[in-house]
Enzyme design. Structure first.
Site, PDB file in Angstrom:
ATOM      1  N   GLY A 101       1.002  -1.239  -0.057  1.00 14.31           N
ATOM      2  CA  GLY A 101      -0.011   0.056   0.135  1.00 14.31           C
ATOM      3  C   GLY A 101       0.730   1.359  -0.044  1.00 14.31           C
TER       4      GLY A 101
ATOM      5  N   ARG B 205      -2.294   8.825   3.487  1.00 18.81           N
ATOM      6  CA  ARG B 205      -2.232   9.938   4.401  1.00 18.81           C
ATOM      7  C   ARG B 205      -0.963  10.066   5.121  1.00 18.81           C
ATOM      8  NH1 ARG B 205      -6.725   7.478   8.227  1.00 18.81           N
ATOM      9  NH2 ARG B 205      -6.393   5.559   6.836  1.00 18.81           N
TER      10      ARG B 205
ATOM     11  N   LYS C 169       4.961   4.055   3.110  1.00 17.18           N
ATOM     12  CA  LYS C 169       4.461   3.969   4.567  1.00 17.18           C
ATOM     13  C   LYS C 169       5.306   3.024   5.008  1.00 17.18           C
ATOM     14  CE  LYS C 169       0.160   2.094   5.772  1.00 17.18           C
ATOM     15  NZ  LYS C 169      -0.916   2.129   5.996  1.00 17.18           N
TER      16      LYS C 169
ATOM     17  N   ASP D 147       2.425  -2.696   8.282  1.00 23.54           N
ATOM     18  CA  ASP D 147       2.467  -1.416   9.131  1.00 23.54           C
ATOM     19  C   ASP D 147       1.796  -1.207  10.630  1.00 23.54           C
ATOM     20  OD1 ASP D 147      -0.175  -2.185   8.353  1.00 23.54           O
ATOM     21  OD2 ASP D 147      -0.889  -0.456   7.331  1.00 23.54           O
TER      22      ASP D 147
ATOM     23  N   ARG E  55      23.349   6.177  19.506  1.00 20.52           N
ATOM     24  CA  ARG E  55      22.725   6.023  18.356  1.00 20.52           C
ATOM     25  C   ARG E  55      22.988   4.588  17.772  1.00 20.52           C
ATOM     26  NH1 ARG E  55      26.367   9.657  14.902  1.00 20.52           N
ATOM     27  NH2 ARG E  55      25.565   8.407  13.330  1.00 20.52           N
TER      28      ARG E  55
ATOM     29  N   LYS F  77      28.148   6.290  19.209  1.00 15.73           N
ATOM     30  CA  LYS F  77      27.653   5.714  18.068  1.00 15.73           C
ATOM     31  C   LYS F  77      28.807   4.319  17.851  1.00 15.73           C
ATOM     32  CE  LYS F  77      29.009   5.529  14.287  1.00 15.73           C
ATOM     33  NZ  LYS F  77      29.715   5.662  12.866  1.00 15.73           N
TER      34      LYS F  77
ATOM     35  N   TYR G 111      35.454   9.690  10.616  1.00 11.26           N
ATOM     36  CA  TYR G 111      35.021   9.482   9.196  1.00 11.26           C
ATOM     37  C   TYR G 111      35.765  10.306   8.230  1.00 11.26           C
ATOM     38  CZ  TYR G 111      31.606   9.997   5.309  1.00 11.26           C
ATOM     39  OH  TYR G 111      30.933   9.955   4.228  1.00 11.26           O
TER      40      TYR G 111
ATOM     41  N   ALA H 226      45.170  18.852  27.070  1.00 14.28           N
ATOM     42  CA  ALA H 226      44.076  19.655  26.554  1.00 14.28           C
ATOM     43  C   ALA H 226      44.233  20.164  25.310  1.00 14.28           C
ATOM     44  CB  ALA H 226      43.635  20.706  27.611  1.00 14.28           C
TER      45      ALA H 226
HETATM   46  C1  UD1 Z   1      -7.799  -4.960   6.408  1.00  8.34           C
HETATM   47  C2  UD1 Z   1      -8.945  -6.127   6.484  1.00  8.34           C
HETATM   48  C3  UD1 Z   1     -10.051  -5.857   7.801  1.00  8.34           C
HETATM   49  C4  UD1 Z   1      -9.091  -5.644   8.888  1.00  8.34           C
HETATM   50  C5  UD1 Z   1      -7.808  -4.610   8.894  1.00  8.34           C
HETATM   51  C6  UD1 Z   1      -6.960  -4.665   9.917  1.00  8.34           C
HETATM   52  C7  UD1 Z   1      -9.397  -7.049   4.084  1.00  8.34           C
HETATM   53  C8  UD1 Z   1     -10.100  -6.979   3.063  1.00  8.34           C
HETATM   54  N1  UD1 Z   1      -9.689  -6.468   5.220  1.00  8.34           N
HETATM   55  O1  UD1 Z   1      -8.648  -4.019   5.949  1.00  8.34           O
HETATM   56  O2  UD1 Z   1     -10.763  -6.997   7.889  1.00  8.34           O
HETATM   57  O3  UD1 Z   1      -9.958  -5.273  10.004  1.00  8.34           O
HETATM   58  O4  UD1 Z   1      -7.542  -4.784   7.707  1.00  8.34           O
HETATM   59  O5  UD1 Z   1      -6.129  -3.673  10.008  1.00  8.34           O
HETATM   60  O6  UD1 Z   1      -8.238  -7.873   4.293  1.00  8.34           O
HETATM   61  N2  UD1 Z   1      -2.149  -4.348   0.913  1.00  8.34           N
HETATM   62  C9  UD1 Z   1      -1.435  -4.879  -0.019  1.00  8.34           C
HETATM   63  N3  UD1 Z   1      -2.003  -4.933  -1.436  1.00  8.34           N
HETATM   64  C10 UD1 Z   1      -3.331  -4.552  -1.505  1.00  8.34           C
HETATM   65  C11 UD1 Z   1      -3.828  -4.126  -0.443  1.00  8.34           C
HETATM   66  C12 UD1 Z   1      -3.607  -3.793   0.752  1.00  8.34           C
HETATM   67  O7  UD1 Z   1      -0.129  -5.170   0.017  1.00  8.34           O
HETATM   68  O8  UD1 Z   1      -3.575  -4.720  -2.882  1.00  8.34           O
HETATM   69  C13 UD1 Z   1      -1.524  -4.125   2.394  1.00  8.34           C
HETATM   70  C14 UD1 Z   1      -1.591  -2.751   2.802  1.00  8.34           C
HETATM   71  O9  UD1 Z   1      -0.462  -2.012   2.385  1.00  8.34           O
HETATM   72  C15 UD1 Z   1      -1.712  -2.867   4.244  1.00  8.34           C
HETATM   73  C16 UD1 Z   1      -2.499  -4.246   4.460  1.00  8.34           C
HETATM   74  O10 UD1 Z   1      -2.288  -4.972   3.235  1.00  8.34           O
HETATM   75  O11 UD1 Z   1      -0.365  -3.144   4.843  1.00  8.34           O
HETATM   76  C17 UD1 Z   1      -3.812  -4.057   4.973  1.00  8.34           C
HETATM   77  O12 UD1 Z   1      -4.610  -3.363   3.687  1.00  8.34           O
HETATM   78  P1  UD1 Z   1      -5.610  -2.163   4.246  1.00  8.34           P
HETATM   79  O13 UD1 Z   1      -6.121  -1.721   2.806  1.00  8.34           O
HETATM   80  O14 UD1 Z   1      -5.061  -1.186   5.256  1.00  8.34           O
HETATM   81  O15 UD1 Z   1      -6.840  -3.166   4.655  1.00  8.34           O
HETATM   82  P2  UD1 Z   1      -8.018  -2.616   5.464  1.00  8.34           P
HETATM   83  O16 UD1 Z   1      -9.095  -1.901   4.610  1.00  8.34           O
HETATM   84  O17 UD1 Z   1      -7.423  -1.823   6.796  1.00  8.34           O
END
Ligand code: UD1
Ligand code: CA
Length: 429
Positions: free
Chosen positions: A16, A20, A27, A107, A303, A321, A357, A395
Site C-alpha cells: 500500500g 495519508r 508507508k 504497518d 545511536r 555511536k 569519518y 587539553a
Molecule cells: C484489512 C482487513 C480488515 C481488517 C484490517 C485490519 C481485508 C479485506 N480487510 O482492512 O478486515 O480489519 O485490515 O487492519 O483484508 N495491501 C497490499 N496490497 C493490496 C491491498 C493492501 O499489500 O492490494 C496491504 C496494505 O499495504 C496494508 C495491508 O495490506 O499493509 C492491509 O490493507 P488495508 O487496505 O489497510 O486493509 P484494511 O482496509 O484496513
C-alpha cells in the site's frame, strides 16, 4: 505440525501507498527509533522466514530488505487489487511449501513476538486449518467484523459491506492469520472481487474454509494496542510513544531509574542493567547494552551498537555511536565517540571528538583508548588511532598518531605571555 520455524513462513503485506502519510516514501519505511515499520514486524517474526509483498516504492523497500542481515524474499504487487490479491503474488514462491503460513501487515509495528508465538501455539493446539486473530474494540469503525455462529468464526465482513447489525459487532479482524497452506492455498484461485471496494479480499478465505468444512478458529488478542496500524504521521507518533513507554516501564520494573519518563526515549532493543540512572532528555536508538550503576544523560544520545560497562558515566551532550565503553569510564560533557573501543577507567575530557569519518574515502576508522587513558578537554582524536594504556593527552591536542603507554602527548603551541599588554593597549601607564 510443530512450532519449528522451518515449518512456518510469513507473508508481510506492504504494497500500500499510505496516502495519508503525505510522503515520497512508502508507508512501511517510515521509522520508529530509526527502524522502518516493516522492520519492527520482521523483528516480531524472529526466525520465521518472511516474504514481503511490496508495490508502492518497491525499489526502496527492496533496498532496505537487501541490507538486512537475514535473507528476506520480496515479491512485487504492481497493482493493489486487495489483500487477497497481494497473497496471490506469493503463490509461486510457496508452490512446494507444506507448512503453515502466517500473514500480517507491514504497518503494525507494535505486534510482539510473544503474541505471535501464543497465536501459533493456539493454532497448533486446536489443530486448526485457519486461525484469524481478532480484537475487541469499543469503537470498531473501519475494521472488518468477525461473524460468529454458535461461537465459531464463520466469516469476516468489511465495514463497507456490513449491514447495521453487523456494524454493531465489536469483535474485529486484527489482520493476522495463520493458514495450513496445503489446505487453504486453493482458496486463492477462487477469490472474487464482487464487493463494495471491488477488491480481492483476503478475509474471504474464512467463509471459503467454512464452506469446505475446514477447522477455522478465532484467537482474541489480549492487548489490542498491539494491532494498532499506522496510516498517518499522528499515528506514527502515537505508536512511537506507546513503544517507548512500554519499554521504559519494563526497565523501571527491572531496576533502572528513569528520572523523567515523559522526556526519555529508549528503543526496545536497548538492554539496561540494575541501578543505572537515566537522566531527562536522553535519546537512545538501535541495539545497545548499558551495564549496571551507570549514569546516562541528561541529554545523552546513543545511536546504536553501543556497549557501556558498569559504573560508567555518559553525561550531557555526549553522543555515542558504534562504541564500546569499559567500566568506570567517564565521558561527562560535550563529546562525540564513534566507531571506538574505550577501555576501563578512562577519562574523556569535555569536548573530545573522535574524528572517525573520512569524507573523501567515505571510510569510517576506529579509535582505541586502552585502560587508564586520560584525554584532556577539547581534543580531536583522528582515527585510525590508538592511545595505549595510561596514555595522557593534554587539553586542546589533535592526535593523529598512536600514543605509547604511559606517555604524555601534546600538540598545542606553547603559552606566551606579554607583560602589561592590556594596560599598554588602553594607554594607561
Ligand atoms: C484489512 C482487513 C480488515 C481488517 C484490517 C485490519 C481485508 C479485506 N480487510 O482492512 O478486515 O480489519 O485490515 O487492519 O483484508 N495491501 C497490499 N496490497 C493490496 C491491498 C493492501 O499489500 O492490494 C496491504 C496494505 O499495504 C496494508 C495491508 O495490506 O499493509 C492491509 O490493507 P488495508 O487496505 O489497510 O486493509 P484494511 O482496509 O484496513
Ligand atoms: Ca482498504
Amino acid at each position: 505440525m510443530t512450532n519449528c520455524s522451518k515449518d512456518i513462513k510469513a507473508i508481510v503485506l506492504a504494497a500500500g501507498k499510505g496516502t495519508r502519510m503525505k510522503s515520497q516514501k512508502p508507508k512501511v519505511l517510515h521509522e520508529i527509533f530509526s527502524k522502518p515499520l516493516v522492520g519492527w514486524v520482521l523483528r516480531a517474526l524472529g526466525d520465521i522466514e518472511p516474504i514481503v509483498v511490496a508495490g508502492h516504492g518497491f525499489d526502496m523497500v527492496q533496498e532496505y530488505l537487501s541490507k538486512l542481515p537475514t535473507k528476506t524474499a520480496i515479491v512485487e504487487q504492481k497493482e493493489q487489487l486487495g489483500t487477497g490479491h497481494a497473497v496471490m503474488m506469493c503463490l509461486d514462491n510457496l508452490k512446494n511449501f507444506e507448512g503453515n503460513v502466517i500473514i500480517l501487515c507491514g504497518d503494525t509495528p507494535l505486534i510482539t513476538k510473544e503474541t505471535l508465538e501464543d497465536f501459533i501455539k493456539y493454532h497448533n493446539d486446536n489443530n486448526s486449518d485457519l486461525t484469524v486473530m481478532s480484537a475487541i474494540f469499543e469503537n470498531p469503525f473501519g475494521y472488518g467484523r468477525i461473524i460468529r455462529s454458535n461461537n465459531n468464526v464463520v466469516a469476516i465482513v468489511e465495514e463497507k459491506d456490513a449491514d447495521v447489525d453487523q456494524k454493531s459487532i465489536k469483535e474485529v479482524n486484527a489482520g493476522i492469520y495463520l493458514l495450513n497452506w496445503n489446505k487453504i492455498k486453493k482458496a486463492f484461485n477462487e477469490l472474487q472481487n464482487n464487493n463494495a471496494q471491488n477488491e480481492y479480499y483476503l478475509t474471504d478465505i474464512i467463509s471459503w474454509a467454512v464452506k469446505n468444512q475446514l477447522n477455522v478458529q478465532g484467537y482474541v488478542i489480549k492487548d489490542n494496542t498491539e494491532i494498532f496500524g499506522i496510516n498517518s504521521r499522528e499515528q506514527l507518533a502515537i505508536a512511537t510513544s506507546y513503544m517507548n513507554k512500554k519499554h521504559l516501564k519494563k526497565l523501571m520494573i527491572d531496576g533502572v531509574t528513569i528520572v523523567d519518563p515523559d522526556n526519555t526515549y529508549i528503543s526496545p532493543e536497548t538492554i539496561i542493567e540494575q541501578d543505572t540512572v537515566i537522566f531527562p532528555s536522553t535519546y537512545i536508538e538501535g541495539v545497545n547494552k548499558i551495564g549496571s550503576s551507570c549514569k546516562i544523560g541528561p541529554m545523552a544520545h546513543l545511536r546504536g551498537n553501543c556497549i557501556v560497562g558498569n559504573n560508567s558515566k555518559i553525561g550531557n551532550f555526549v553522543e555515542l555511536k558504534n562504541a564500546t565503553i569499559g567500566e568506570k569510564t567517564n565521558a561527562c560533557h560535550l563529546s562525540y565517540i564513534g566507531d571506538s573501543e574505550v577501555g576501563n577507567n578512562v577519562n574523556i575530557g569535555a569536548g573530545t571528538i573522535t574524528a572517525n569519518y573520512n569524507s573523501i574515502t567515505k571510510e569510517k576508522n576506529k579509535t582505541i583508548l586502552k585502560d587508564g587513558v586520560s584525554v584532556g578537554s577539547n581534543c580531536v582524536l583522528v582515527a585510525p588511532v590508538t592511545l595505549n594504556e595510561n596514555a595522557f593527552v593534554g587539553a586542546l591536542s589533535s592526535i593523529t598518531k598512536d600514543v605509547e603507554k604511559d606517555s604524555l602527548a601534546l600538540t598545542r603551541s606553547e603559552q606566551k605571555e606579554y607583560k602589561n599588554w592590556v594596560k599598554n593597549k588602553k594607554g594607561i601607564n
